[in-house]
Design a protein around this motif. Sequence first.
Motif, short mmCIF file in Angstrom:
data_model
loop_
_atom_site.label_atom_id
_atom_site.label_comp_id
_atom_site.label_asym_id
_atom_site.label_seq_id
_atom_site.Cartn_x
_atom_site.Cartn_y
_atom_site.Cartn_z
N PHE A 148 0.85 -1.19 0.00
CA PHE A 148 0.00 0.00 0.00
C PHE A 148 0.88 1.23 0.00
N ARG A 149 0.61 2.12 -0.93
CA ARG A 149 1.21 3.46 -0.89
C ARG A 149 0.13 4.44 -1.27
N ASP A 150 0.12 5.54 -0.58
CA ASP A 150 -0.86 6.58 -0.83
C ASP A 150 -0.52 7.24 -2.16
N GLU A 151 -1.43 7.17 -3.09
CA GLU A 151 -1.20 7.76 -4.40
C GLU A 151 -1.52 9.24 -4.42
N GLU A 152 -2.26 9.68 -3.44
CA GLU A 152 -2.72 11.06 -3.40
C GLU A 152 -1.87 11.87 -2.43
N GLY A 153 -1.50 13.05 -2.81
CA GLY A 153 -0.85 13.96 -1.87
C GLY A 153 -1.93 14.74 -1.14
N LEU A 154 -1.80 14.88 0.15
CA LEU A 154 -2.78 15.66 0.91
C LEU A 154 -2.46 17.14 0.79
N GLU A 155 -3.49 17.92 0.65
CA GLU A 155 -3.30 19.37 0.59
C GLU A 155 -3.50 19.94 1.98
N ARG A 156 -2.96 21.13 2.19
CA ARG A 156 -3.07 21.79 3.49
C ARG A 156 -4.55 21.89 3.90
N GLY A 157 -4.78 21.60 5.17
CA GLY A 157 -6.13 21.69 5.70
C GLY A 157 -6.93 20.41 5.60
N GLN A 158 -6.43 19.42 4.86
CA GLN A 158 -7.13 18.16 4.75
C GLN A 158 -6.74 17.23 5.88
N TYR A 159 -7.67 16.38 6.27
CA TYR A 159 -7.40 15.35 7.26
C TYR A 159 -6.92 14.09 6.55
N ILE A 160 -6.19 13.28 7.30
CA ILE A 160 -5.78 12.00 6.75
C ILE A 160 -7.03 11.18 6.49
N ASN A 161 -7.11 10.61 5.31
CA ASN A 161 -8.24 9.79 4.92
C ASN A 161 -8.32 8.58 5.85
N PRO A 162 -9.51 8.29 6.41
CA PRO A 162 -9.64 7.13 7.29
C PRO A 162 -9.22 5.82 6.62
N SER A 163 -9.36 5.73 5.29
CA SER A 163 -8.94 4.51 4.60
C SER A 163 -7.43 4.32 4.67
N LEU A 164 -6.68 5.42 4.79
CA LEU A 164 -5.23 5.34 4.95
C LEU A 164 -4.90 4.73 6.31
N LEU A 165 -5.59 5.18 7.35
CA LEU A 165 -5.37 4.63 8.69
C LEU A 165 -5.81 3.17 8.75
N GLN A 166 -6.89 2.84 8.05
CA GLN A 166 -7.35 1.46 8.00
C GLN A 166 -6.32 0.57 7.29
N ALA A 167 -5.69 1.10 6.25
CA ALA A 167 -4.68 0.33 5.52
C ALA A 167 -3.50 -0.03 6.43
N ILE A 168 -3.18 0.83 7.39
CA ILE A 168 -2.11 0.52 8.34
C ILE A 168 -2.50 -0.71 9.15
N ASP A 169 -3.73 -0.72 9.66
CA ASP A 169 -4.21 -1.86 10.44
C ASP A 169 -4.34 -3.13 9.62
N GLU A 170 -4.50 -2.98 8.31
CA GLU A 170 -4.65 -4.14 7.42
C GLU A 170 -3.32 -4.61 6.85
N SER A 171 -2.21 -4.08 7.38
CA SER A 171 -0.88 -4.43 6.87
C SER A 171 -0.13 -5.29 7.89
N ARG A 172 0.75 -6.13 7.36
CA ARG A 172 1.60 -6.97 8.22
C ARG A 172 2.84 -6.21 8.67
N SER A 173 3.29 -5.26 7.84
CA SER A 173 4.50 -4.51 8.16
C SER A 173 4.40 -3.12 7.57
N ALA A 174 5.27 -2.24 8.06
CA ALA A 174 5.34 -0.88 7.54
C ALA A 174 6.80 -0.53 7.30
N ILE A 175 7.05 0.06 6.16
CA ILE A 175 8.36 0.64 5.88
C ILE A 175 8.19 2.14 6.02
N VAL A 176 8.91 2.71 6.97
CA VAL A 176 8.84 4.15 7.23
C VAL A 176 10.10 4.77 6.64
N VAL A 177 9.92 5.58 5.59
CA VAL A 177 11.04 6.23 4.92
C VAL A 177 11.18 7.63 5.51
#
Length: 171
Positions: A55-84
Amino acid sequence: MAVDADGVVGCSSSSSSSTKRRKYHVFLSFRGEDTRTGFIDHLYTSLQCKGLRTFRDEEGLERGQYINPSLLQAIDESRSAIVVLSPGYASSTWCLDELQKILHSKKELGLQIFPIFHSVDPSDVRKQNGSFAEAFKNHEKRFTEDKMKVQRWRDALEEVASISGWDSRNK
């Protein structure tokens, strides 16, 4: 290179079995301005070629936007995370919120975390020096009413930088 019906890129004739417990093998956390084209594109393609649903977020968030809940859900649905962790990572409140969620999922769900220090010294991340110090000066000015939020971000960076990872400066 072929793409199957689930959007998984195939680079060899062998097929990988899908994870029953989790939707993604890997969640990529990165600052798009620093790494989206080039490093992240290559990393994403390499992971896909190894049969890892990524999973990688294809969309860049613009100022004033909240993180999409589906992005947070994708974290919970993942086995691992690579933090760059890149020079601009700490300047993004979205990256810092995402990192907090990743660390929470590590504790609650057993998510494995693999940090990559991309053009930054791991000790600068841990101690918040250099570009990280500058980012936190700005956060402290912006969030004068919520100093605990800024402290949680500091703690999250210190924690992730304490995990053994890869330093891109060492190739």
